[in-house]
Design an enzyme around this catalytic site. Structure first.
Site, PDB file in Angstrom:
ATOM      1  N   LYS A   1     -10.598  -3.195  -4.585  1.00  0.00           N
ATOM      2  CA  LYS A   1     -11.319  -1.912  -4.612  1.00  0.00           C
ATOM      3  C   LYS A   1     -10.459  -0.814  -5.184  1.00  0.00           C
ATOM      4  O   LYS A   1     -10.950   0.169  -5.717  1.00  0.00           O
ATOM      5  CB  LYS A   1     -11.639  -1.451  -3.179  1.00  0.00           C
ATOM      6  CG  LYS A   1     -12.640  -2.232  -2.446  1.00  0.00           C
ATOM      7  CD  LYS A   1     -12.688  -1.775  -0.980  1.00  0.00           C
ATOM      8  CE  LYS A   1     -13.516  -2.748  -0.173  1.00  0.00           C
ATOM      9  NZ  LYS A   1     -13.475  -2.546   1.258  1.00  0.00           N
TER      10      LYS A   1
ATOM     11  N   LYS B   1      -4.776  -9.438  -7.486  1.00  0.00           N
ATOM     12  CA  LYS B   1      -6.075  -9.790  -6.919  1.00  0.00           C
ATOM     13  C   LYS B   1      -7.120  -8.732  -7.279  1.00  0.00           C
ATOM     14  O   LYS B   1      -6.776  -7.572  -7.519  1.00  0.00           O
ATOM     15  CB  LYS B   1      -5.971  -9.978  -5.399  1.00  0.00           C
ATOM     16  CG  LYS B   1      -5.665  -8.731  -4.640  1.00  0.00           C
ATOM     17  CD  LYS B   1      -5.860  -8.907  -3.136  1.00  0.00           C
ATOM     18  CE  LYS B   1      -5.695  -7.551  -2.481  1.00  0.00           C
ATOM     19  NZ  LYS B   1      -6.034  -7.449  -1.109  1.00  0.00           N
TER      20      LYS B   1
ATOM     21  N   LYS C   1       0.824  -1.215   0.000  1.00  0.00           N
ATOM     22  CA  LYS C   1       0.000   0.000   0.000  1.00  0.00           C
ATOM     23  C   LYS C   1       0.854   1.259   0.000  1.00  0.00           C
ATOM     24  O   LYS C   1       0.481   2.265  -0.592  1.00  0.00           O
ATOM     25  CB  LYS C   1      -0.915   0.023   1.234  1.00  0.00           C
ATOM     26  CG  LYS C   1      -2.088  -0.931   1.136  1.00  0.00           C
ATOM     27  CD  LYS C   1      -3.120  -0.605   2.203  1.00  0.00           C
ATOM     28  CE  LYS C   1      -4.283  -1.586   2.151  1.00  0.00           C
ATOM     29  NZ  LYS C   1      -5.207  -1.431   3.276  1.00  0.00           N
TER      30      LYS C   1
HETATM   31  P1  AMP Z   1     -11.315  -5.404   2.489  1.00  0.00           P
HETATM   32  O1  AMP Z   1     -12.286  -4.951   1.481  1.00  0.00           O
HETATM   33  O2  AMP Z   1      -9.901  -5.240   2.092  1.00  0.00           O
HETATM   34  O3  AMP Z   1     -11.653  -4.897   3.879  1.00  0.00           O
HETATM   35  O4  AMP Z   1     -11.511  -6.986   2.556  1.00  0.00           O
HETATM   36  C1  AMP Z   1     -12.630  -7.590   3.149  1.00  0.00           C
HETATM   37  C2  AMP Z   1     -12.518  -9.094   3.055  1.00  0.00           C
HETATM   38  O5  AMP Z   1     -12.564  -9.519   1.683  1.00  0.00           O
HETATM   39  C3  AMP Z   1     -11.228  -9.667   3.632  1.00  0.00           C
HETATM   40  O6  AMP Z   1     -11.525 -10.887   4.291  1.00  0.00           O
HETATM   41  C4  AMP Z   1     -10.389  -9.925   2.406  1.00  0.00           C
HETATM   42  O7  AMP Z   1      -9.453 -10.962   2.606  1.00  0.00           O
HETATM   43  C5  AMP Z   1     -11.441 -10.342   1.391  1.00  0.00           C
HETATM   44  N1  AMP Z   1     -10.986 -10.079   0.023  1.00  0.00           N
HETATM   45  C6  AMP Z   1     -10.628  -8.868  -0.500  1.00  0.00           C
HETATM   46  N2  AMP Z   1     -10.256  -8.989  -1.786  1.00  0.00           N
HETATM   47  C7  AMP Z   1     -10.389 -10.318  -2.094  1.00  0.00           C
HETATM   48  C8  AMP Z   1     -10.174 -11.097  -3.286  1.00  0.00           C
HETATM   49  N3  AMP Z   1      -9.761 -10.525  -4.428  1.00  0.00           N
HETATM   50  N4  AMP Z   1     -10.412 -12.425  -3.239  1.00  0.00           N
HETATM   51  C9  AMP Z   1     -10.860 -13.008  -2.094  1.00  0.00           C
HETATM   52  N5  AMP Z   1     -11.069 -12.345  -0.943  1.00  0.00           N
HETATM   53  C10 AMP Z   1     -10.859 -11.016  -0.933  1.00  0.00           C
END
Ligand code: AMP
Ligand code: TRP
Length: 343
Positions: free
Chosen positions: A208, A205, A121
């Site tokens: 967002k 991956k 990041k």
């Molecule tokens: P975040 O939006 O970063 O707070 O992520 C929320 C949840 O979604 C966390 O458990 C992440 O590990 C999961 N997550 C985020 N991006 C991915 C992805 N591309 N594939 C699978 N899980 C994801």
């Protein structure tokens, strides 16, 4: 020798968190939300909207509360049931920040220096990042351990943060001669959808923060947009292979097959059997149809919840009270264990 049990023997509890920044995508759904729903029937579950984590990078104050409601609506629309699981915003439960401070004094700088998410990041700008972004994984450990959570459903990208939580729990138990006080939380990562990749580049991956909206399917995309994104998704000139081993070296194909498998509840092998020999002209429309079938009802429900923000606020306020009831006494015990003054 102490007569306390060497290992945590308390009840099992599931905890996870999602940041209220940007809209949720298919990776969040498959890696996190879907698992949250699957666990709530036979586990004690706490699901947190981690707004304190979100503000480690700039968040517009006028939008933050609505972003929190947006994630709450996504939880509810995906099927998280507030009668079964606690849903609440992190900033409303003070135990998180208090325990994070105590953990700041347990965690070592060298441990944080190894965190790859911070490096990703911050890039070359690490000196200009907030101290909070650097400390983010310590707050995450506090989130989990202020509930003595034993299991944490997350996507693959959170594996290293979970290892840090275990290290902090073990060092606290050891330093303060409190064996078994904190559990060593286990990540629940396995299963299809643990790592959904970008539709534009199978080596990144789905995220967002990707500047290209075509790289992800958002939970707010309508049917036409979902179909367009899948049509434009990167694939190759080959056909769908017969065996899982043949997906090796074809990251985009592997990702599309993986998404189909995760959404349909089938294995990659079953999906290959169904589509082997077909080109993407045939596979992509089938995948688009499946995505729309699974995502459209969630989008509709999300919009319905968002049209009644007062109801969301009631659910979050009740959740915050229930969360504090569990977390506050645990942090109280930490204060006693560390030996702070009290009357
Ligand atoms: P975040 O939006 O970063 O707070 O992520 C929320 C949840 O979604 C966390 O458990 C992440 O590990 C999961 N997550 C985020 N991006 C991915 C992805 N591309 N594939 C699978 N899980 C994801
Ligand atoms: N760091 C997680 C993410 O970016 C969000 C998070 C914060 C979390 N606290 C947590 C996940 C505690 C699991 C448990 O996805």
């Amino acid at each position: 020798m102490s007569d306390k049990p060497a290992e945590y023997t308390g009840p099992e509890r599931v905890f996870s968190g999602v940041q209220p920044s940007g809209s949720l995508h298919l990776g969040n759904y498959l890696g996190a939300l879907k698992k949250f729903v699957d666990l709530q029937d036979d586990h004690d579950c706490v699901y947190c909207i981690v707004d304190l984590h979100a503000v480690t990078v700039w968040q517009e104050p006028k939008e933050l509360a609505n972003q929190t409601r947006h994630i709450a609506a996504a939880f509810l629309a995906a099927g998280v049931d507030p009668a079964k699981a606690i849903i609440y915003p992190q900033s409303r439960v003070r135990a998180h920040t208090e325990l994070a401070w105590y953990f700041n004094c347990v965690a070592r700088i060298g441990w944080l220096n190894r965190m790859t998410q911070f490096k990703d990041k911050a890039g070359k700008n690490s000196e200009k990042m907030s101290v909070g972004l650097y400390d983010y994984p310590v707050l995450q450990a506090a989130d989990i351990l202020t509930f003595k959570a034993t299991h944490v459903p997350v996507g693959e990208d959170q594996k290293q943060h979970l290892e840090l939580s275990r290290d902090i729990a073990a060092k606290f138990n050891n330093d303060f001669d409190a064996p078994g006080f904190f559990p060593l939380p286990e990540p629940l990562i396995k299963g299809p959808g643990a790592r959904v990749m970008s539709l534009k580049d199978g080596s990144n991956k789905m995220s967002k923060s990707d500047p290209s909206d075509l790289s992800r399917i958002n939970l707010t995309d309508d049917a036409d947009l979902i179909a367009k994104k899948i049509r434009k998704a990167k694939s190759d000139a080959g056909v769908i292979p017969e065996a899982v081993e043949e997906l090796e070296g074809r990251p985009e194909v592997s990702n599309l097959v993986g998404i189909y498998a995760a959404l349909s509840g089938k294995s990659d092998a079953d999906v290959l059997t169904e589509f082997a020999g077909q080109g993407f002209g045939a596979f992509k429309p089938a995948l688009a149809e499946l995505c729309v079938e699974k995502i459209a009802p969630i989008t509709q429900l999300m919009n319905r919840y968002l049209s009644d923000p007062e109801e969301i606020d009631r659910i979050l306020a009740r959740g915050a009270d229930a969360a504090s009831e569990i977390a506050d006494p645990i942090v109280g015990d930490v204060r006693d264990i560390m030996g702070f003054w009290k009357v």
